[in-house]
Write a protein that holds these residues in place. Structure first.
Motif, short mmCIF file in Angstrom:
data_model
loop_
_atom_site.label_atom_id
_atom_site.label_comp_id
_atom_site.label_asym_id
_atom_site.label_seq_id
_atom_site.Cartn_x
_atom_site.Cartn_y
_atom_site.Cartn_z
N THR A 166 37.16 48.98 48.43
CA THR A 166 35.78 49.42 48.65
C THR A 166 35.57 49.99 50.04
OG1 THR A 166 33.49 48.62 48.80
CG2 THR A 166 35.21 47.01 49.27
N CYS A 167 34.63 50.92 50.16
CA CYS A 167 34.24 51.46 51.46
C CYS A 167 33.25 50.54 52.14
CB CYS A 167 33.66 52.86 51.30
SG CYS A 167 32.00 52.90 50.56
N VAL B 57 39.89 41.47 47.99
CA VAL B 57 39.08 42.63 48.35
C VAL B 57 39.76 43.38 49.49
CG1 VAL B 57 36.89 43.45 49.29
CG2 VAL B 57 36.91 41.58 47.65
N PHE B 58 39.91 44.69 49.31
CA PHE B 58 40.34 45.58 50.39
C PHE B 58 39.10 46.35 50.82
CE2 PHE B 58 44.00 45.02 47.64
CZ PHE B 58 45.06 44.82 48.52
N ILE B 59 38.71 46.20 52.07
CA ILE B 59 37.50 46.89 52.54
C ILE B 59 37.82 47.73 53.77
CG2 ILE B 59 36.76 44.82 53.84
CD1 ILE B 59 33.83 45.74 53.16
N ASP B 60 37.35 48.96 53.76
CA ASP B 60 37.68 49.90 54.82
C ASP B 60 36.89 49.63 56.10
OD1 ASP B 60 39.30 51.15 53.03
OD2 ASP B 60 38.05 52.92 52.76
N LEU C 154 33.59 34.28 51.96
CA LEU C 154 33.83 33.87 50.57
C LEU C 154 35.27 33.40 50.40
CD1 LEU C 154 32.00 36.82 48.77
CD2 LEU C 154 31.09 34.54 49.28
N PRO C 155 35.51 32.53 49.41
CA PRO C 155 36.87 32.02 49.19
C PRO C 155 37.76 32.97 48.40
CG PRO C 155 35.36 31.02 47.62
CD PRO C 155 34.52 31.88 48.52
N LEU C 156 38.00 34.14 48.96
CA LEU C 156 38.91 35.09 48.34
C LEU C 156 39.63 35.86 49.44
CD1 LEU C 156 37.09 38.25 46.92
CD2 LEU C 156 36.05 36.70 48.54
N ARG C 157 40.78 36.38 49.12
CA ARG C 157 41.57 37.10 50.11
C ARG C 157 40.87 38.40 50.47
NH1 ARG C 157 47.87 39.15 49.34
NH2 ARG C 157 48.24 39.69 51.54
N THR C 158 40.66 38.60 51.78
CA THR C 158 39.99 39.81 52.26
C THR C 158 40.89 40.53 53.25
OG1 THR C 158 37.83 38.73 52.04
CG2 THR C 158 37.93 40.72 53.37
N ILE C 159 41.14 41.80 52.98
CA ILE C 159 42.01 42.61 53.82
C ILE C 159 41.23 43.83 54.29
CG2 ILE C 159 44.15 43.94 53.92
CD1 ILE C 159 45.10 42.14 51.55
N VAL C 160 41.15 44.01 55.59
CA VAL C 160 40.50 45.19 56.14
C VAL C 160 41.53 46.31 56.23
CG1 VAL C 160 39.59 46.19 58.29
CG2 VAL C 160 38.63 44.05 57.39
N ARG C 161 41.15 47.46 55.70
CA ARG C 161 42.05 48.62 55.72
C ARG C 161 41.57 49.66 56.72
NH1 ARG C 161 43.73 50.02 49.42
NH2 ARG C 161 45.74 48.95 49.48
#
Length: 302
Positions: free
Chosen positions: A164-165, A183-186, A216-223
């Motif tokens: 997501t952007c 979630v991959f977030i830019d 939130l309890p989920l893997r979050t990766i900033v791209r």
């Protein structure tokens, strides 16, 4: 709710760069940003449309014959087709184009349509630790369609991720995150004015949503797409790291090397030519070291 429909422009099976394991990546159409380096400008508009590569046009005129909207004519000088703004994106011209100059981008599909394709590879998702990634465009722009796709995947035990952007109204999509695994977030730039210059929107909402997701309890990766002329400098990377460490729970960053794969698409869509460039290996390594110095892990899905 399986009858919910939306617009996609591609389903890429056997993907290995959009999360863990073997995945299918579903590209949803429509995006609120206009990143000037975008590799998929055909994803910007939410409705199906026709991409016209004029250099491949043979001037046969069949597109003009089948066009119900009278949106196509043959230019008497160039003897090539010219398309007006009246195009409905129906794709009839694509079916008769002998030179391959026309390509339909986007199709309306139901949740069931997408799930039938996804389930073909379910055994490989499970054996490889993979799953399904929803990308775009911006998947959250079609909130109900995305919601029902994620729920459908969950019912059969498939891992789900979203790219997501980050530019959306949190209240309208917050419930979807409870059913995601990753979630991959830019994070394209930390300066609001610079972000607006290159993408068409400011970054305040995006940074706020990164903060919300990180709790939130989920893997979050900033791209971060590394682009020399835009954001690939030490100051911006340090500001991002300080933001992540001080205001979020995110401790993973993925750096994406810039490429010009979208150059021909920009030309076909009548957009300005791409004039950006990638960093060299040594420059990239320097930025990676800065990120590591802040205690942030560098994710790599190659």
């Amino acid at each position: 709710m399986q009858s919910v429909s939306g617009t996609i422009f591609q389903i890429q099976r056997w993907s290995i760069n959009d999360g863990e394991g073997i995945r299918s990546t579903v590209f949803l159409k429509g995006c609120p940003l206009r990143c000037q380096w975008c590799a998929n400008p055909e994803s910007w508009h939410g409705n199906p449309e026709v991409l016209f590569l004029q250099e491949k046009c043979t001037g046969c005129g069949q597109c003009a014959v089948v066009c119900d909207a009278a949106a196509v004519r043959i230019d008497p000088v160039s003897r090539k087709a010219v398309t007006s703004g009246a195009c409905l994106g129906c794709g009839k011209c694509c079916q008769v184009c002998a030179g391959g100059a026309r390509k339909q981008i986007g199709m309306r599909v139901t949740v069931d349509d997408v799930m039938k394709i996804i389930q073909r590879d379910a055994v490989f998702y499970r054996e490889s630790g993979g799953g399904v990634t929803f990308s775009g465009g911006e998947p959250f722009l079609q909130a109900e369609f995305l919601r029902q796709l994620v729920l459908a995947c969950g019912r059969i035990g498939l891992d789900t991720a979203v790219e997501t952007c980050g530019f959306y109204d949190w209240q309208q999509v917050a419930d979807i995150f409870a059913h995601l695994n990753c979630v991959f977030i830019d994070c394209k730039h930390m300066d609001d004015a610079i972000h607006r210059k290159w993408t068409g929107v400011g970054n305040q909402r995006i940074l706020e949503n990164i903060q919300r997701i990180s709790q939130l309890p989920l893997r979050t990766i900033v791209r971060v797409p590394l682009i020399r002329e835009v954001n690939a400098n030490e100051q911006n990377i340090r500001e991002m790291c300080r933001f992540l460490v001080q205001k979020t729970g995110v401790r993973e960053v993925e750096l994406l090397a810039y490429h010009d794969y979208g150059k021909s698409k920009h030309h076909a869509a009548g957009l300005p030519d791409i004039t950006f460039s990638a960093l060299g290996e040594a420059e990239t390594d320097r930025l990676k070291q800065i990120i590591a110095d802040y205690g942030i892990t560098l994710a790599d899905f190659k």
